[in-house]
Design a protein around this motif. Structure first.
Motif, short mmCIF file in Angstrom:
data_model
loop_
_atom_site.label_atom_id
_atom_site.label_comp_id
_atom_site.label_asym_id
_atom_site.label_seq_id
_atom_site.Cartn_x
_atom_site.Cartn_y
_atom_site.Cartn_z
N ASN A 342 52.23 80.27 -22.33
CA ASN A 342 52.54 79.15 -21.44
C ASN A 342 52.75 79.61 -20.00
OD1 ASN A 342 53.01 76.44 -20.81
ND2 ASN A 342 55.21 76.64 -21.08
N VAL A 343 51.83 80.45 -19.52
CA VAL A 343 51.86 80.87 -18.12
C VAL A 343 50.58 80.38 -17.45
CG1 VAL A 343 53.28 82.90 -18.55
CG2 VAL A 343 50.79 83.11 -18.64
N SER A 344 50.64 80.13 -16.16
CA SER A 344 49.47 79.66 -15.43
C SER A 344 48.97 80.68 -14.41
CB SER A 344 49.78 78.34 -14.71
OG SER A 344 50.86 78.50 -13.80
N THR A 345 49.79 81.69 -14.09
CA THR A 345 49.41 82.70 -13.11
C THR A 345 49.02 84.00 -13.82
OG1 THR A 345 50.89 81.77 -11.44
CG2 THR A 345 50.14 84.03 -11.10
N VAL A 346 47.86 84.51 -13.48
CA VAL A 346 47.38 85.78 -14.03
C VAL A 346 46.99 86.67 -12.86
CG1 VAL A 346 45.70 86.92 -15.53
CG2 VAL A 346 46.51 84.61 -16.09
N VAL A 347 47.51 87.91 -12.86
CA VAL A 347 47.21 88.87 -11.79
C VAL A 347 46.42 90.02 -12.39
CG1 VAL A 347 48.15 90.33 -9.98
CG2 VAL A 347 49.36 88.23 -10.62
N PHE A 348 45.27 90.33 -11.80
CA PHE A 348 44.42 91.41 -12.29
C PHE A 348 44.60 92.64 -11.41
CE2 PHE A 348 42.29 87.42 -13.41
CZ PHE A 348 42.13 87.59 -14.78
N GLY A 349 44.77 93.79 -12.05
CA GLY A 349 44.95 95.04 -11.33
C GLY A 349 43.93 96.08 -11.74
N GLY A 350 44.05 97.30 -11.17
CA GLY A 350 43.14 98.38 -11.52
C GLY A 350 41.72 98.06 -11.09
N HIS A 351 40.73 98.43 -11.92
CA HIS A 351 39.33 98.23 -11.53
C HIS A 351 38.95 96.75 -11.49
CE1 HIS A 351 38.36 98.11 -15.93
NE2 HIS A 351 37.39 97.33 -15.54
N PHE A 352 39.73 95.89 -12.14
CA PHE A 352 39.46 94.46 -12.04
C PHE A 352 39.62 93.98 -10.60
CE2 PHE A 352 40.90 94.08 -16.70
CZ PHE A 352 39.59 94.23 -17.15
#
Length: 411
Positions: A342-352
């Motif tokens: 039930n989260v709406s925020t996604v943060v991509f790190g690293g090579h993404f």
């Protein structure tokens, strides 16, 4: 690390504990007020008494202990519009810091983070750690840690503790890496005394994605208290922040997004399963699909990654298809995670994060296809922390321990 607030709440009058416990709690309250002040606002003892709701006499006594511990220092401050002798303000000691370290598949790194959470210096050393004995890797990291400690000494910085992040499941209490498939480690107990022996606070061991999530948390807006951090390296990890706290599950293993099945009949995974997200969107998986696999001898992973970026820039079809397929599968996994947590925020790190320009369209399209009911609310972001996120998060958490329990360094 829990977020430090400028205003400390008074303890309930019926709170249990002896006089020593009360003093420990009050030390933390006073330190929280100092740490929570704006960087340009130096609080006096009177200011701290007002904000902490403690008496001026108590604050003076507690401040004396914190000054002796070295966690804070006095600094002269002119109030706006005032003349004459400046009043005495109190700030976190900029000469105190924590060392953060990371072991990953093809590099080790270390850096110094001060008590405000600022990264002072860091170094990343390429090194092939896959299937290498853990003791050998720790020995190599020990040399890098020694260099950081020498750098700290040269800058008159005192290291108060340390944290280490690794790409696998860990048991922090015993400093054991339970399972790290991409390193080829299982039930490896690490001799962290080699990394930092002289410290009065405990050394902490973290999962790499969890540490990165904690570092990212410091960059989020105060209202953004819930998000999923997706770490992309050779493997894929996930760190979940709920109500501004890391949620790791009962056994500390929550967030293993890389091993969510996205292709039930897909390729075998290093975890022993089949069709995991990692087999499509992991760094090695993307390189292989882009015809940049390990066939060319003498070519490092970093060189192959640079060739991938060149291929994407020039519009080469294999590279674009590989990243698009990764983005599609990433969208499938993220859609499931968003619904589950039930989260709406996604943060991509690293090579993404480095692949944002090519990855985002495919990931967004995948979300719209497989989760149209939540795609409109999804906030997809990319972390600016790069390869420093894990070491910053590990160090920052130890800083948090110090700010919450300053009595460890008092007396």
């Amino acid at each position: 690390m829990r977020k430090t607030t400028a205003e400390a709440q008074p303890a309930p009058s019926n709170a249990p504990g002896n006089v020593g416990d009360v003093r420990k709690a009050n030390l933390a309250r006073v330190l929280a007020v100092i740490a929570g002040a704006h960087s340009e606002h130096r609080l006096s003892r009177a200011d701290i008494a007002t904000r902490s709701k403690l008496t001026k006499a108590s604050v003076s006594s507690l401040v004396a202990d914190l000054l002796e511990s070295g966690l804070i220092i006095e600094i002269g401050v002119h109030r706006d519009g005032e003349r004459g002798r400046p009043s005495v303000g109190l700030i976190l000691n900029p000469a105190r810091c924590v060392i953060g370290m990371e072991i990953n598949v093809d590099y080790i790194s270390a850096g110094l983070v001060d008590l405000s959470g600022k990264l002072l210096t860091h170094q990343i050393v390429p090194r092939l750690n896959r299937a290498v004995n853990a003791e050998q890797v720790i020995d190599a990291l020990s040399e890098l840690s020694s260099q950081m400690q020498q750098a700290a000494e040269a800058q008159d910085l005192k290291i108060l503790g340390g944290g280490l992040a690794v790409p696998g499941l860990v048991d922090e209490k015993s400093y054991t890496v339970l399972q790290a498939p991409n390193l080829g480690w299982e039930a490896q107990t690490l001799d962290v005394r080699k990394l930092l022996s002289e410290t009065k606070t405990r050394f902490r061991l973290f999962n790499e994605a969890n540490a990165s999530a904690l570092a990212q948390q410091q960059l989020m807006e105060p209202a953004e208290r819930d998000f999923l951090f997706v770490s992309g390296e050779v493997g894929i990890g996930g760190g979940l922040i709920i109500d501004a706290e890391l949620f790791a599950g009962p056994q500390g293993h929550a967030g293993e997004l890389g091993h969510v099945v996205v292709q039930p009949e897909g390729k075998s995974c290093s975890c022993g399963g089949r069709g995991c997200l990692e087999t499509v969107a992991g760094q090695e998986a993307i390189l292989t699909a882009a015809n940049l696999g390990v066939a060319a001898r003498g070519v490092s992973r970093q060189q192959r990654i640079e060739r991938l970026y060149q291929a994407l820039e020039s519009g080469q079809e294999p590279a674009n298809i590989a990243v698009a397929d990764a983005g599609k599968s990433l969208g499938v996994a993220v859609a499931s995670a968003m619904r589950l947590f039930n989260v709406s925020t996604v943060v991509f790190g690293g090579h993404f994060a480095a692949l944002e320009r090519w990855l985002l369209p495919a990931t967004t399209s995948s979300l719209r296809t497989y989760a149209p009911s939540i795609a409109g609310q999804a906030k997809l972001r990319f972390s600016p922390l790069g390869q420093t996120g894990a070491l910053i998060g590990a160090a920052h958490s130890v800083v948090g321990d110090l700010l919450e329990s300053p009595h460890q360094l008092v007396g």
